[in-house]
Write a protein that holds these residues in place. Sequence first.
Motif, short mmCIF file in Angstrom:
data_model
loop_
_atom_site.label_atom_id
_atom_site.label_comp_id
_atom_site.label_asym_id
_atom_site.label_seq_id
_atom_site.Cartn_x
_atom_site.Cartn_y
_atom_site.Cartn_z
N HIS A 28 37.80 -13.28 19.46
CA HIS A 28 38.22 -12.56 20.62
C HIS A 28 37.95 -12.97 21.55
N ASP A 29 38.75 -12.21 22.42
CA ASP A 29 39.29 -12.94 23.50
C ASP A 29 38.00 -12.86 24.35
N ILE A 30 37.99 -14.56 25.81
CA ILE A 30 36.58 -13.82 26.53
C ILE A 30 36.32 -12.82 27.89
N ASP A 31 37.25 -12.41 27.70
CA ASP A 31 38.06 -11.57 28.69
C ASP A 31 38.58 -10.47 28.50
N PRO A 32 38.73 -10.05 28.01
CA PRO A 32 39.37 -9.05 26.84
C PRO A 32 40.43 -8.16 28.32
N VAL A 33 41.80 -7.22 27.97
CA VAL A 33 42.38 -6.20 28.87
C VAL A 33 42.98 -5.15 28.07
N ALA A 34 41.97 -5.83 26.85
CA ALA A 34 42.19 -3.92 26.22
C ALA A 34 40.88 -3.68 24.81
N PRO A 35 41.01 -2.81 24.55
CA PRO A 35 39.89 -2.43 23.82
C PRO A 35 39.96 -3.10 22.71
N VAL A 36 40.56 -4.12 22.26
CA VAL A 36 41.00 -4.58 21.04
C VAL A 36 41.87 -6.13 21.55
N HIS A 37 41.37 -6.54 22.15
CA HIS A 37 41.81 -8.20 22.77
C HIS A 37 41.78 -9.26 21.49
N GLU A 73 42.21 -4.09 9.89
CA GLU A 73 40.57 -4.41 10.24
C GLU A 73 40.13 -3.00 11.44
N HIS A 74 40.99 -3.42 12.18
CA HIS A 74 40.34 -3.11 13.48
C HIS A 74 40.95 -1.29 13.40
N ASN A 75 41.36 -0.63 12.66
CA ASN A 75 41.83 0.25 12.69
C ASN A 75 42.43 1.32 13.54
N ILE A 76 43.51 0.19 13.95
CA ILE A 76 44.82 -0.22 15.09
C ILE A 76 46.45 -0.16 14.77
N TYR A 81 50.13 -1.78 18.44
CA TYR A 81 49.66 -2.71 18.74
C TYR A 81 51.04 -4.10 19.78
N ARG A 82 50.07 -4.32 20.61
CA ARG A 82 50.96 -5.29 21.13
C ARG A 82 51.02 -6.81 20.38
N GLY A 104 45.16 -4.05 21.30
CA GLY A 104 45.20 -2.71 20.85
C GLY A 104 44.27 -1.29 21.09
N GLY A 105 44.15 -0.78 20.17
CA GLY A 105 42.91 0.36 21.19
C GLY A 105 42.68 1.35 21.88
N GLU A 106 44.56 1.17 22.21
CA GLU A 106 44.39 2.03 23.82
C GLU A 106 45.84 1.97 24.58
N ARG A 107 46.31 2.89 24.34
CA ARG A 107 48.46 2.63 24.86
C ARG A 107 48.51 1.68 26.30
N ILE A 108 49.14 1.27 25.46
CA ILE A 108 49.02 -0.18 26.15
C ILE A 108 51.49 0.31 26.94
N GLY A 109 50.76 0.10 28.60
CA GLY A 109 51.53 0.75 28.70
C GLY A 109 53.13 -0.13 28.97
N PRO A 110 54.65 0.55 28.85
CA PRO A 110 55.76 0.10 28.75
C PRO A 110 55.74 -2.00 28.91
#
Length: 116
Positions: A28-37, A73-76, A81-82, A104-110
């Motif tokens: 896991h990223d230490i500073d997540p920018v999405a619910p799954v990072h 495994e994270h159901n995304i 995801y990106r 992933g885990g949410e809609r990521i913009g363009p």
Amino acid sequence: MASVFTKIINREIPSKIVYEDDLVIAFHDIDPVAPVHILIVPKKEIPTVNDVTEADELALGRLFTVAARIAREHNIAESGYRLIVNCNKDGGQEVFHVHMHLLGGERIGPIRVRSK
Ligand code: 5GP
């Protein structure tokens, strides 16, 4: 000097590891920018994409199969995801040990290439 990711691989600094094999590790990223990072990292310390060689193709190909596995495994996997790999200053690279971001885990913009 060893990269922060090599220190994670060597268990010199803690992280939340979600996958590991002979070629790659993911945590896991230490500073997540999405619910799954999650960061997926070759164990070989390659500083940037500019330093990649044919000898690295197996490990770098593994980044994709591991990304797909972690996404499932994270159901995304179905929601999507990106995957991002940054290179050097203009790419926004901060850790000079090649890695793939799985977001992933949410809609990521363009993707916006030019900042306003
Ligand atoms: P870059 O900008 O180089 O593509 O991304 C580096 C990423 O590594 C950043 O998202 C940052 O939050 C993450 N990171 C930096 N140091 C650590 C650390 O010690 N542990 C973990 N888990 N992530 C880190």
